[in-house]
Design a protein around this motif. Sequence first.
Motif, mmCIF file in Angstrom:
data_model
loop_
_atom_site.group_PDB
_atom_site.id
_atom_site.type_symbol
_atom_site.label_atom_id
_atom_site.label_comp_id
_atom_site.label_asym_id
_atom_site.label_seq_id
_atom_site.Cartn_x
_atom_site.Cartn_y
_atom_site.Cartn_z
ATOM 1 N N ASP A 1 0.776 -1.066 0.143
ATOM 2 C CA ASP A 1 0.067 -0.035 0.060
ATOM 3 C C ASP A 1 0.902 1.095 0.060
ATOM 4 O O ASP A 1 1.406 1.785 0.970
ATOM 5 C CB ASP A 1 -0.856 0.191 1.308
ATOM 6 N N GLU A 2 1.251 1.681 -1.336
ATOM 7 C CA GLU A 2 2.014 2.887 -1.218
ATOM 8 C C GLU A 2 1.760 4.247 -0.505
ATOM 9 O O GLU A 2 2.577 4.875 -0.352
ATOM 10 C CB GLU A 2 2.153 3.307 -2.930
ATOM 11 N N SER A 3 0.364 4.328 -0.077
ATOM 12 C CA SER A 3 -0.075 5.421 0.574
ATOM 13 C C SER A 3 0.517 5.349 2.122
ATOM 14 O O SER A 3 0.483 6.351 2.708
ATOM 15 C CB SER A 3 -1.649 5.560 0.774
ATOM 16 N N LYS A 4 0.899 4.136 2.444
ATOM 17 C CA LYS A 4 1.397 3.862 3.832
ATOM 18 C C LYS A 4 2.980 4.089 3.890
ATOM 19 O O LYS A 4 3.588 3.903 5.029
ATOM 20 C CB LYS A 4 1.026 2.818 4.401
ATOM 21 N N VAL A 5 3.625 4.414 2.860
ATOM 22 C CA VAL A 5 5.170 4.409 2.634
ATOM 23 C C VAL A 5 5.363 6.017 2.588
ATOM 24 O O VAL A 5 4.994 6.535 1.417
ATOM 25 C CB VAL A 5 5.663 3.570 1.460
ATOM 26 N N LYS A 6 6.119 6.638 3.439
ATOM 27 C CA LYS A 6 6.768 7.933 3.289
ATOM 28 C C LYS A 6 7.641 8.117 2.363
ATOM 29 O O LYS A 6 8.771 7.444 2.819
ATOM 30 C CB LYS A 6 6.754 8.853 4.437
ATOM 31 N N ILE A 7 7.960 8.587 1.302
ATOM 32 C CA ILE A 7 9.062 8.808 0.412
ATOM 33 C C ILE A 7 9.790 10.033 0.667
ATOM 34 O O ILE A 7 8.951 10.979 0.624
ATOM 35 C CB ILE A 7 8.425 8.560 -1.050
#
Length: 337
Positions: free
Chosen positions: A156-162
């Motif tokens: 879930d990309e929204s849960k990874v802060k880039i």
Amino acid sequence: MMKSVLAGAFAALAAAASAVPAAADTDIKFALDWKFEGPTAPYFVAIDKGYYKAEGLNVTIDTGAGSVSGIPRVAVGTHQLGFFDLNSVVRFRDQNPEKDIKVVMMLYDRPPFAIGTLKKTGIAKPKDLEGKILGAPAADGAFAQWKAFVQENGIDESKVKIENVGFPVREPMLADGKVDAITGFTFSMHFNLLQKGIPADQIRMLVMSDHGLSLYGNGIIVNPDFLKNNPEAVKGFIRATIKGLQDTVKDPAAAVKSVMKRYETGDEKTERERLELVLREHIVTPWVKQNGVGDVDPARLAKSVEQIGVTYTYKNKPFAIDVFTNKYLPPAADRKL
């Protein structure tokens, strides 16, 4: 009998013609993706042993700032050839259809794209990145594959802060706990973390090809106009590079000395170990041992083009033959490592 003799003569002439060197003193500027480090040894061995010169080539080598950002240097002809990421070449071609750039020799059969982290973060598999901070240089070849990696692993990309970080501070930020993981090439992150005092048994690498990606890595690309006008020079460059690589595989400790002559501030032991890691993990793979270095598996390449398209919207989706050609490679028997 006479027909057999004539056939043999013509075969010998054809073989000789295929190995004709380029015109004397053909200048080639070769662009690297990064610094003069251990993995660049094959090119410097080829210079130091006169392999390029024997092909009628005057080769100079320049450093780079990443395996993505240097592609335009070859596309516009500032450099005739370069060493860059095939997947980024696919995207570049799609965005610049007038630039018919091709990879003419594959080097990283198993790409070094990876997520680097530390044992203490608890990140042991891709899904563990959720809820974490990922430090990623915008020009990094591994980060260029991030969306495909996300798709293949159900992250879930929204849960990874880039967090966009520069190459010089990438590993220090991980070591200091300012980010939980970073993107990069295995052999860059591993040795940079060692230099920051992180014990080897505390370093973890999630290599993307071990987690669903069928991609290839870096290969030699060529400016289309130079390729059209100087096909023999390209063949000669590849032949000489393969000789340099074969010597490097046989004796990495001797080969790395060619790098250290150009990298006087580097540590020879570190660069030899970096070179050995690259050879072992990314170049001399089981497929390469069987088929020789430089070529690709067409089915795998076609799948990789499809995989890139999972998270990249093509304007005109390429075929595998659009981005790679083995036309300029010597016979497989001459490419064995």
